[in-house]
Design an enzyme around this catalytic site. Structure first.
Site, PDB file in Angstrom:
ATOM      1  N   HIS A  90     -39.530  57.397 -17.035  1.00 18.07           N
ATOM      2  CA  HIS A  90     -40.488  57.635 -18.114  1.00 18.07           C
ATOM      3  C   HIS A  90     -40.314  56.566 -19.170  1.00 18.07           C
ATOM      4  O   HIS A  90     -39.197  56.297 -19.618  1.00 18.07           O
ATOM      5  CB  HIS A  90     -40.274  59.016 -18.751  1.00 18.07           C
ATOM      6  CG  HIS A  90     -41.263  59.294 -19.841  1.00 18.07           C
ATOM      7  ND1 HIS A  90     -42.499  59.845 -19.584  1.00 18.07           N
ATOM      8  CD2 HIS A  90     -41.225  59.044 -21.170  1.00 18.07           C
ATOM      9  CE1 HIS A  90     -43.178  59.942 -20.715  1.00 18.07           C
ATOM     10  NE2 HIS A  90     -42.429  59.457 -21.685  1.00 18.07           N
ATOM     11  N   ASP A 169     -46.314  72.143 -24.880  1.00 18.88           N
ATOM     12  CA  ASP A 169     -46.286  70.740 -25.302  1.00 18.88           C
ATOM     13  C   ASP A 169     -47.685  70.168 -25.413  1.00 18.88           C
ATOM     14  O   ASP A 169     -47.989  69.417 -26.341  1.00 18.88           O
ATOM     15  CB  ASP A 169     -45.461  69.888 -24.329  1.00 18.88           C
ATOM     16  CG  ASP A 169     -45.529  68.419 -24.730  1.00 18.88           C
ATOM     17  OD1 ASP A 169     -45.047  68.097 -25.824  1.00 18.88           O
ATOM     18  OD2 ASP A 169     -46.127  67.615 -23.995  1.00 18.88           O
ATOM     19  N   ARG A 176     -49.593  67.450 -33.289  1.00 20.29           N
ATOM     20  CA  ARG A 176     -48.778  66.416 -33.939  1.00 20.29           C
ATOM     21  C   ARG A 176     -49.572  65.151 -34.166  1.00 20.29           C
ATOM     22  O   ARG A 176     -49.427  64.460 -35.177  1.00 20.29           O
ATOM     23  CB  ARG A 176     -47.543  66.117 -33.086  1.00 20.29           C
ATOM     24  CG  ARG A 176     -46.507  67.223 -33.122  1.00 20.29           C
ATOM     25  CD  ARG A 176     -45.516  67.061 -31.986  1.00 20.29           C
ATOM     26  NE  ARG A 176     -44.884  65.766 -31.989  1.00 20.29           N
ATOM     27  CZ  ARG A 176     -44.461  65.124 -30.898  1.00 20.29           C
ATOM     28  NH1 ARG A 176     -44.594  65.668 -29.702  1.00 20.29           N
ATOM     29  NH2 ARG A 176     -43.900  63.947 -30.994  1.00 20.29           N
ATOM     30  N   SER A 191     -40.637  67.002 -26.136  1.00 19.24           N
ATOM     31  CA  SER A 191     -41.942  66.851 -25.492  1.00 19.24           C
ATOM     32  C   SER A 191     -41.788  66.134 -24.149  1.00 19.24           C
ATOM     33  O   SER A 191     -42.258  66.605 -23.113  1.00 19.24           O
ATOM     34  CB  SER A 191     -42.861  66.058 -26.438  1.00 19.24           C
ATOM     35  OG  SER A 191     -44.000  65.602 -25.775  1.00 19.24           O
ATOM     36  N   LYS A 195     -41.502  68.129 -20.018  1.00 22.00           N
ATOM     37  CA  LYS A 195     -42.393  67.816 -18.890  1.00 22.00           C
ATOM     38  C   LYS A 195     -41.606  67.287 -17.705  1.00 22.00           C
ATOM     39  O   LYS A 195     -41.880  67.624 -16.549  1.00 22.00           O
ATOM     40  CB  LYS A 195     -43.451  66.798 -19.346  1.00 22.00           C
ATOM     41  CG  LYS A 195     -44.521  67.420 -20.234  1.00 22.00           C
ATOM     42  CD  LYS A 195     -45.476  66.403 -20.802  1.00 22.00           C
ATOM     43  CE  LYS A 195     -44.844  65.594 -21.902  1.00 22.00           C
ATOM     44  NZ  LYS A 195     -45.731  64.875 -22.789  1.00 22.00           N
TER      45      LYS A 195
HETATM   46  N1  URA Z   1     -44.678  60.948 -25.100  1.00 24.58           N
HETATM   47  C1  URA Z   1     -44.697  62.282 -24.974  1.00 24.58           C
HETATM   48  O1  URA Z   1     -44.940  62.810 -23.904  1.00 24.58           O
HETATM   49  N2  URA Z   1     -44.435  63.023 -26.066  1.00 24.58           N
HETATM   50  C2  URA Z   1     -44.147  62.482 -27.260  1.00 24.58           C
HETATM   51  O2  URA Z   1     -43.912  63.206 -28.191  1.00 24.58           O
HETATM   52  C3  URA Z   1     -44.133  61.079 -27.383  1.00 24.58           C
HETATM   53  C4  URA Z   1     -44.400  60.330 -26.271  1.00 24.58           C
END
Ligand code: URA
Length: 435
Positions: A90, A169, A176, A191, A195
């Site tokens: 990621h 999320d 946000r 966040s 995931k």
């Molecule tokens: N990527 C995400 O999935 N969440 C965040 O808060 C920032 C970047």
């Protein structure tokens, strides 16, 4: 655990506790995340809580519990039936960051399955799904069964995260985005990790970007984010490593959807820019190591064409035509150097903003993107350039966009007499692993 209908807590009590610098109890965290997901805690109440978290922070225990509550808000995927180990990567987001495209098939070609649930771009950073959608016929939406089948059969899948994965999320991220609370480290870490843990990968490599084109502009905050995410992954039983990598200048020589696909295919064909190849190989080695595979050199799999074979199968299985010509923009404009010297600045944020304004990105989630819009960089920091030389080419379907793209580049491109920033700025700034 108190359910939202059970009046275990109330939103104002939780907001005040965090506003006054207190630590939320496990039961408060569980309650507020679940109640928000079900609409019992109102958007304005969660906005206030998110701002209190941004201002006052969270302890490791709170972040860990918050992440677990977000995972529990939805489904968890399970790849344990696969015949090979899994590893994912990621990136926290950058300009010209197309690494997932060559990386996923490369790691699959080395024997590790890569389940990549990706997103679309928002703001100046590009999204992996937008890039792949510039390939004719390719589709991002797969069922869980299709994903599992492709992982077993091809070894790599890049697709959209389904609505059932961490719905808390999904809701909180959108909130946000419009309340100035994106940058809170506890909220970013939970966040991303909710995931990735819900996705079911056994190993995870995080590419935490640092610099003007990244969420984290300085190395200390990037390190804190990396350490927080590595701790969350490790606690959840996922072997997690983070690299801190430079995002002060764009990665590679392209920013924009189809342009980045073409550059990724160059890498898979054994060419491509040095920085893209180097970071792809570095992340591939980390993913293999985290998945427990240490007898394959990914550089061999790039050289012998097996990564390209997986790419073609990965695209074809999702309905795409890997040999189809990529879309080309109707209009181009050159940016030339006003003097001879060394390219000393090519700012990631400036280039990302220019590509965005040319049509490569979107201002709101529902906006379309132009597949062919973007920026090609003919020189990178440290390169010698001459007066009149083309430094950048801008691409768009709508010539009315050039002026604002050029304005974005003002101050972001500089040529000076001497000096190379390339040597002083390594691509990989640091590495964080569980001790
Ligand atoms: N990527 C995400 O999935 N969440 C965040 O808060 C920032 C970047």
């Amino acid at each position: 655990m108190g359910g939202p209908g059970q009046d275990a807590h109330d939103a104002v009590e939780v907001i005040i506790a965090k506003r006054d610098g207190g630590e939320l109890s496990d039961s408060q965290v569980d309650w507020v995340v679940e109640a928000y997901t079900h609409g019992v805690v109102a958007e304005e109440q969660m906005s206030a809580l998110a701002m209190a978290i941004l201002l006052n922070g969270m302890s490791r225990r709170e972040i860990s519990r918050w992440t677990a509550a977000m995972i529990a808000s939805g489904e968890r995927m399970d790849f344990s039936s696969l015949s090979r180990p899994t590893a994912d990567k990621h990136s926290t987001g950058g300009v010209g960051d197309k690494i997932t495209l060559p990386l996923a098939p490369l790691v699959a070609a080395c024997g590790v399955a890569v389940p990549q649930l990706s997103g679309r771009g928002l703001g100046h950073t590009g999204g992996t799904l937008d890039k792949l959608e510039s390939i004719a016929g390719w589709r991002a939406d797969l069922s869980n069964a299709e994903m599992l089948h492709q992982l077993e059969d091809v070894g790599a899948v890049i697709c959209a995260a389904g609505a059932g994965l961490a719905p808390a999320d999904r809701k909180l991220y959108a909130l946000r985005d419009v309340t100035g609370t994106v940058e809170a480290i506890p909220l970013i870490a939970s966040s991303i990790m909710s995931k990735k843990i819900a996705e079911g990968t056994r190993a995870l490599v995080l590419d935490v970007k640092v610099g003007s084109g990244a969420f984290m502009k300085d190395a200390a905050r990037a390190r804190e984010l990396g350490e927080t995410m590595v701790a969350l992954g490790t606690d959840a039983g996922v072997t997690t490593v983070a690299l801190l990598t430079d995002m002060s200048t764009p990665l590679g020589r392209t920013a924009g959807n189809a342009l980045e696909v073409a550059e990724s295919v160059d890498v898979l064909a054994g060419g491509g820019p040095d920085d893209v190849v180097a970071l792809t190989l570095e992340l591939a080695r980390e993913m293999l190591l985290a998945a427990g595979v240490d007898d394959v050199d990914p550089a061999d799999r790039l050289r012998d064409g097996s990564a390209m074979d997986v790419w073609r199968r990965m695209i074809t299985t999702q309905g795409g035509e890997p040999s189809a010509p990529l879309p080309r923009a109707r209009e181009t404009q050159a940016v030339t150097s006003t003097r001879s010297g060394v390219l000393s600045t090519l700012d990631a944020m400036a280039v990302g903003l220019a590509a965005w304004r040319l049509g490569a990105g979107r201002a709101r989630k529902e906006d379309p993107v132009q597949a062919a819009a973007g920026v090609v960089m003919h020189a990178k920091p440290g390169d010698q350039v001459t007066e009149g030389q083309e430094l950048l080419t801008l691409y768009t379907d709508e010539p009315g966009r050039f002026d604002r793209a050029l304005a974005a580049l003002e101050g972001g491109v500089a040529v000076s007499d001497t000096g190379s920033v390339r040597e002083s700025q390594p691509l990989v700034i640091g590495r964080i692993s569980a001790t």
